[in-house]
Design an enzyme around this catalytic site. Structure first.
Site, PDB file in Angstrom:
ATOM      1  CB  THR A   1      -0.076  11.492   0.706  1.00 30.77           C
ATOM      2  OG1 THR A   1      -0.908  10.342   0.522  1.00 30.77           O
ATOM      3  CG2 THR A   1       1.272  11.261   0.053  1.00 30.77           C
TER       4      THR A   1
ATOM      5  NE  ARG B   1      -9.210  11.438  -7.040  1.00 30.99           N
ATOM      6  CZ  ARG B   1      -8.587  11.454  -8.212  1.00 30.99           C
ATOM      7  NH1 ARG B   1      -9.186  11.945  -9.269  1.00 30.99           N
ATOM      8  NH2 ARG B   1      -7.367  10.984  -8.331  1.00 30.99           N
TER       9      ARG B   1
ATOM     10  CG  ASP C   1      -1.785   1.195   1.340  1.00 28.30           C
ATOM     11  OD1 ASP C   1      -2.261   1.664   0.298  1.00 28.30           O
ATOM     12  OD2 ASP C   1      -1.995   1.694   2.464  1.00 28.30           O
ATOM     13  CG  LEU C   2       1.730   5.665  -1.880  1.00 34.38           C
ATOM     14  CD1 LEU C   2       3.220   5.350  -2.018  1.00 34.38           C
ATOM     15  CD2 LEU C   2       1.211   6.388  -3.121  1.00 34.38           C
ATOM     16  CG  ASP C   3      -1.612   7.671   1.077  1.00 35.22           C
ATOM     17  OD1 ASP C   3      -0.553   8.254   0.850  1.00 35.22           O
ATOM     18  OD2 ASP C   3      -2.681   7.941   0.501  1.00 35.22           O
TER      19      ASP C   3
ATOM     20  CE  LYS D   1      -5.736  -0.888  -1.069  1.00 37.66           C
ATOM     21  NZ  LYS D   1      -4.653  -0.107  -0.434  1.00 37.66           N
TER      22      LYS D   1
ATOM     23  CE  LYS E   1      -5.237   6.919   8.463  1.00 36.20           C
ATOM     24  NZ  LYS E   1      -4.426   6.418   9.594  1.00 36.20           N
ATOM     25  N   GLY E   2      -7.786   4.243   2.660  1.00 43.06           N
ATOM     26  CA  GLY E   2      -7.900   3.090   1.789  1.00 43.06           C
ATOM     27  C   GLY E   2      -9.040   3.154   0.787  1.00 43.06           C
TER      28      GLY E   2
ATOM     29  CB  SER F   1      -1.792   3.011  -3.851  1.00 44.38           C
ATOM     30  OG  SER F   1      -2.390   4.219  -3.429  1.00 44.38           O
ATOM     31  CB  ALA F   2      -7.360   3.437  -3.328  1.00 42.54           C
ATOM     32  CB  SER F   3      -3.417   7.214  -4.502  1.00 45.24           C
ATOM     33  OG  SER F   3      -2.991   8.424  -5.109  1.00 45.24           O
TER      34      SER F   3
ATOM     35  CG  ASN G   1      -2.818  11.831  -7.855  1.00 40.34           C
ATOM     36  OD1 ASN G   1      -2.819  12.225  -9.009  1.00 40.34           O
ATOM     37  ND2 ASN G   1      -3.778  12.132  -6.999  1.00 40.34           N
TER      38      ASN G   1
ATOM     39  CD  GLU H   1      -3.547  -1.627   2.897  1.00 36.96           C
ATOM     40  OE1 GLU H   1      -3.605  -0.798   3.839  1.00 36.96           O
ATOM     41  OE2 GLU H   1      -4.023  -1.419   1.771  1.00 36.96           O
ATOM     42  CG  ASP H   2      -1.869   2.462   6.711  1.00 38.51           C
ATOM     43  OD1 ASP H   2      -2.304   2.102   5.584  1.00 38.51           O
ATOM     44  OD2 ASP H   2      -2.022   3.610   7.158  1.00 38.51           O
TER      45      ASP H   2
END
Length: 223
Positions: free
Chosen positions: A16, A49, A8-10, A147, A45-46, A116-118, A120, A171-172
């Site tokens: 971010t 958008r 995962d990213l964030d 997710k 979170k997760g 990641s769901a982002s 970006n 994951e967080d």
């Protein structure tokens, strides 16, 4: 046999969340007259958008007040504001311990991808100077479900050309852990053990993530 890692990213590679929060707070107030707080932000979170926007509108009891077109405009405005905020990100924004962990993975011959769901994620990874650290980044716009559905993690494993049983997911968020588990991957949670209780292995923070500990836990579970 362990062959790859899905990130995962964030909250795992970088944080971010504060930029997302500021962007959503700005758009929610300006466009819908809704004031969101940290508790609402935790629920985002997760999420994708559009799912995040739906959560905010529901919080403000305005979930049925806008057309799909109006919602799309709001989501776009949020992203534009967010992109302005992340322009100043640098490798200094990599979370503690993760640069060394990624280096250890590379030296050990493991492959890695981003789930990641982002949308970006490629831009953020580039600003962090980590583009060469990953062998693939899932494009969330091509996914049918977000997710905790396992689709994004399954796709991340496919990018590495590995079976789900050969992959570790980090994951967080509880939704992410649920998705990793549903995909049949070994789940590593980073954060509060009560929130991430369903993870196969938990580290309190990114600074604590240890490759040898993951390898041992993975092998113990699969032998």
């Amino acid at each position: 046999m362990l062959k790859g890692f899905v990130f995962d990213l964030d909250g795992v590679i970088t944080d971010t969340a504060r930029y997302h929060y500021e962007a959503w707070k700005h758009v929610a107030q300006e466009e819908a007259g809704i004031t969101i707080n940290e508790s609402v932000n935790e629920q985002l979170k997760g999420l994708s958008r559009m799912d995040s926007l739906e959560t905010i509108l529901k919080f403000g009891h305005k979930e049925n007040r806008y057309t799909d077109t109006e919602k799309a405009v709001m989501a776009s405005e949020k992203n534009d504001y967010y992109l302005k905020l992340i322009k100043n990100m640098t490798p200094k924004d990599i979370l503690p311990g993760m640069k060394d962990f990624l280096k250890a993975l590379h030296e050990a011959g493991y492959k890695a991808s981003i789930a990641s769901a982002s949308k970006n994620a490629p831009t953020i990874i580039d600003r962090l100077g980590l583009t060469t650290s990953f062998d693939g980044i899932v494009d969330p716009s091509l996914l049918k479900k977000g997710k905790p559905d396992p689709e994004i993690f399954e796709r991340a494993a496919e990018l590495l050309q590995f079976d789900n049983s050969e992959v570790v997911g980090l994951e967080d968020a509880s939704a992410g852990i649920a998705g990793i588990n549903a995909a049949g991957q070994f789940s590593v949670g980073i954060g509060d053990k009560t929130i991430l209780k369903d993870a196969d292995l938990i580290f309190p923070s990114t600074a604590d993530v240890d490759l040898k500990a993951i390898e041992k836990a993975f092998n113990d579970q699969n032998n």
